[in-house]
Design an enzyme around this catalytic site. Structure first.
Site, PDB file in Angstrom:
ATOM      1  N   SER A   1       0.833  -1.206   0.000  1.00  0.00           N
ATOM      2  CA  SER A   1       0.000   0.000   0.000  1.00  0.00           C
ATOM      3  C   SER A   1       0.863   1.249   0.000  1.00  0.00           C
ATOM      4  O   SER A   1       0.619   2.198  -0.755  1.00  0.00           O
ATOM      5  CB  SER A   1      -0.929  -0.003   1.212  1.00  0.00           C
ATOM      6  OG  SER A   1      -1.853  -1.063   1.149  1.00  0.00           O
TER       7      SER A   1
ATOM      8  N   ASP B   1      -9.017  -5.948   5.299  1.00  0.00           N
ATOM      9  CA  ASP B   1      -8.090  -6.984   4.824  1.00  0.00           C
ATOM     10  C   ASP B   1      -7.722  -7.995   5.905  1.00  0.00           C
ATOM     11  O   ASP B   1      -7.188  -9.059   5.599  1.00  0.00           O
ATOM     12  CB  ASP B   1      -6.817  -6.339   4.275  1.00  0.00           C
ATOM     13  CG  ASP B   1      -7.053  -5.637   2.949  1.00  0.00           C
ATOM     14  OD1 ASP B   1      -8.075  -5.926   2.297  1.00  0.00           O
ATOM     15  OD2 ASP B   1      -6.226  -4.787   2.569  1.00  0.00           O
TER      16      ASP B   1
END
Length: 411
Positions: free
Chosen positions: A21, A293
């Site tokens: 990310s 997640d």
């Protein structure tokens, strides 16, 4: 690749991998910095390579050597480009903002589950600003210019849309305003975006329900921090994981608070290694709103403990690599846990261990890794079908799994 896993416990120490990310955000900031930036990046994955492919398509010079990714964006950007993004949703959404800010015409190729993932909110905003967008099967065609200005959109569909606008609009020297029409979900991901932007010298001012951004970006030397979400798989298996930032803006770090509810404490002085200290709470709630997640692996860890688990705010899980409500329920039920979905919640009673099972990954890397870790708590062998999807975020996962004591064979 389909594998048969033995029920062996893991042990040992491992270094956490780089956060994909953070890496994706840094790559896009480096593109917009218009000179040479060096990004310290210990590991690559399919999602990171997808972001790199955007830089290459635009004409940036790329070099990856000695765990450093160098991006030189000083040359004039190419136009009328073609970019194949594979299945990287984050890269797609960031690119959709970047291309019109640079006034670049492009054909974007999507693969697999990414073709079905919704982008209507961002499409509609760009179209209202005069950008032309059309979809044709797996392809997206985009052209037009997105200038400095005031923009508004919902904040409860995907934080990636907001991150895309912030990253891209800060390329302009003059200020732009991004206003949220609803409360922002997964705010931590936007905070990560802002963190990277500011490291590359962009200006970001956060006010109630709005962000004011401007450039210019400046090239920098940037070190990508380690990834909490992927570390949780081995943390949950009892392995010591080193290199994590305990002051991170990654919301997945908060999974450690839920792990404490399961009766575990961190006993490592230089990393994370959990050890059972007490019985798990009889009733425990996991809020998926800011860390979706983590749901597959925390579901597995909670399901192996006695007690009732309720996972709330899971509706947005439908729009991940798989319908992660469906795939998480299927994973749990195949492991012998009676899990149900009702009222935007996943509920189940823990059972202490798992039965042998055959697990469908639904082409979802987090389901695959969770199933593999579940094998170390199983009473019998587990088959997992379609593990190649793991490369999306953690290319060396199975190698690390085996090095730490895991055992499997390809079937």
């Amino acid at each position: 690749m389909d594998i048969l896993l033995d029920n062996k416990r893991l042990s040992g120490t491992i270094d956490a991998i780089s956060s994909k990310s953070y890496a994706q955000r840094a790559i896009f900031a480096a593109i917009l910095a218009r000179r040479k930036s060096n990004i310290g990046l210990d590991t690559l994955s399919e999602d990171i390579e997808s972001a790199i492919s955007c830089a290459k398509a635009l004409g940036c010079k790329i070099n990856y050597k000695d765990k450093t990714l160098t991006i030189d964006s000083s040359a004039e950007f190419k136009n009328n480009i073609v970019v194949d993004l594979g299945e990287s949703g984050t890269t797609l959404r960031f690119l959709l903002g970047l291309l019109p800010v640079l006034n670049i015409k492009a054909k974007i190729i999507r693969r697999g589950s990414l073709i079905k993932r919704t982008n209507d909110l961002l499409f509609n905003l760009l179209k209202s600003a005069g950008v032309k967008i059309r979809e044709e099967n797996e392809n997206i065609y985009i052209e037009g210019f997105l200038g400095q200005g005031n923009y508004s959109l919902r904040g409860d569909i995907s934080s990636q849309f907001i991150s895309s606008l912030l990253l891209s609009l800060a390329y302009h020297d003059k200020k732009s305003l991004v206003k949220l029409e609803t409360k922002l979900q997964s705010k931590s991901y936007v905070d990560m975006t802002i963190d990277v932007m500011e490291k590359f010298s962009a200006s970001v001012e956060e006010k109630e329900n709005k962000y004011i951004v401007s450039g210019p970006y400046r090239p920098t030397d940037y070190k990508v921090e380690k990834d909490w979400s992927n570390s949780l798989f081995f943390i949950g298996a009892g392995v010591e994981v080193r290199g994590l930032n305990f002051n991170s803006k990654q919301a997945d770090m908060k999974a450690m608070d839920f792990i404490k509810k399961l009766g575990y404490e961190n006993i490592s002085n230089c990393g994370v290694k959990i050890k059972k200290q007490r019985e798990a709470d009889e009733y425990r709630i996991l809020d998926a709103k800011d860390m979706p997640d983590t749901v597959p692996i925390l579901s597995v860890l909670s399901a192996k403990e006695k007690g009732f688990t309720k996972i709330v705010n899971v509706e947005r899980l439908k729009y991940k690599e798989s319908d992660r409500i469906k795939s998480s329920l299927d994973l749990l039920n195949r492991l012998g846990v009676k899990a149900v979905y009702k009222d935007d919640s996943i509920e189940f009673e823990g059972r202490g261990s798992f039965t042998g099972a055959e697990i469908n990954t639904y082409n979802d890397h987090r389901i695959a890794m969770s199933a593999i870790i579940a094998s170390s708590f199983s009473e019998d062998k587990i088959k997992v079908f379609g593990t190649e999807c793991i490369d999306k975020s953690y290319a060396n996962f199975l190698d690390d799994f085996k090095r730490l004591g895991g055992s499997y064979s390809v079937i």
